[in-house]
Design a protein around this motif. Sequence first.
Motif, PDB file in Angstrom:
ATOM      1  N   VAL A  68      -8.781   6.734  12.129  1.00 43.54           N
ATOM      2  CA  VAL A  68      -7.577   5.882  12.519  1.00 43.54           C
ATOM      3  C   VAL A  68      -7.473   5.665  14.132  1.00 43.54           C
ATOM      4  O   VAL A  68      -7.450   4.498  14.344  1.00 43.54           O
ATOM      5  N   VAL A  80      -4.901   2.672   9.060  1.00 39.21           N
ATOM      6  CA  VAL A  80      -3.926   3.414   9.911  1.00 39.21           C
ATOM      7  C   VAL A  80      -2.619   3.620   9.021  1.00 39.21           C
ATOM      8  O   VAL A  80      -2.105   4.798   9.091  1.00 39.21           O
ATOM      9  N   LEU A  84      -7.450   2.030  15.743  1.00 40.84           N
ATOM     10  CA  LEU A  84      -6.732   1.465  16.902  1.00 40.84           C
ATOM     11  C   LEU A  84      -7.338   1.047  18.202  1.00 40.84           C
ATOM     12  O   LEU A  84      -7.024   0.061  18.733  1.00 40.84           O
TER      13      LEU A  84
END
Length: 113
Positions: A41, A31, A45
Amino acid sequence: MFSSGWCIVVMASPYRVVLTGTDREVLDGWVRAGSTPQRTVLRALIAADGDSNAHIAAELGVCVDTARKWRARFYHRGIEGLTDAPRSPAPAEVFPVGGRRGEGMGLSAPRRA
């Protein structure tokens, strides 16, 4: 509040993700790194969040199916599950008898003026 009698039910994911310290470090690194592809990314998440798929999807602006897919992959395969699977090669082109493009197809080169 709903006069139509409808209500919304948010189901918990059957894939309860519990991150190890190492997993958390790897995902946080992805990230923070400026060179990590955006799709990777986003997957990190999704995998790292403990909320419902619907909540994760709303927070990240993706559809619920996307959140469900990447959470399940992480659950089953860990960090490796968040990378793209290898794709099969493109199908071979099939040419007419003679083995070259345009042969036997009634095509000719454009005439020059």
